[in-house]
Design a protein around this motif. Sequence first.
Motif, short mmCIF file in Angstrom:
data_model
loop_
_atom_site.label_atom_id
_atom_site.label_comp_id
_atom_site.label_asym_id
_atom_site.label_seq_id
_atom_site.Cartn_x
_atom_site.Cartn_y
_atom_site.Cartn_z
N CYS A 28 0.84 -1.20 0.00
CA CYS A 28 0.00 0.00 0.00
C CYS A 28 0.88 1.25 0.00
O CYS A 28 1.80 1.36 0.81
N TYR A 126 -6.06 0.84 -1.86
CA TYR A 126 -5.44 0.66 -3.17
C TYR A 126 -6.11 1.55 -4.21
O TYR A 126 -5.44 2.13 -5.05
N ARG A 131 -0.74 1.06 -5.41
CA ARG A 131 0.13 0.01 -4.88
C ARG A 131 1.59 0.37 -5.13
O ARG A 131 1.91 1.09 -6.05
#
Length: 148
Positions: A28, A126, A131
């Motif tokens: 993340c 996300y 990401r």
Amino acid sequence: MHPYSYRDDATVPAFDDAAPVAFMDGECVLCAFGARMIDRLDRRGDIRICPVATPLGQAMLRHYGLTPGDPESWLFLEAGRVWRDFDAMARVGARSGGMGHLLRLLLVIPKPLRDWLYTRIARNRYALFGRTDLCALAPPSLRARLLT
């Protein structure tokens, strides 16, 4: 759970718990930012970071009643005690000092609202932030903190 309860859990791999550990998502962007902030703000320089995708990270999540893969998976372990979610972030900030103390402002938000807000952000992290690979982007000082 009592402090150090994970030591009695055969499913949790043994690890050096003498220093604090933040267990967080390693993919993340928001968590990678958090790891960089720990690296920058931790004045003692002893907070380590364990991605939750590692065997240790997954075992710790299960031990504390979280499901690996569930986005609500931010833990901070210090002296055998664990904090979760925004409470964990506030604890890291308080312990880090300096500008990190600002994270304690999260505790001003009433707990039910704080938990709801954390869940909303975590479940959509996300989509909101994207990401990344925490390990691939880590400078040497951050890499030295990683438990993998």
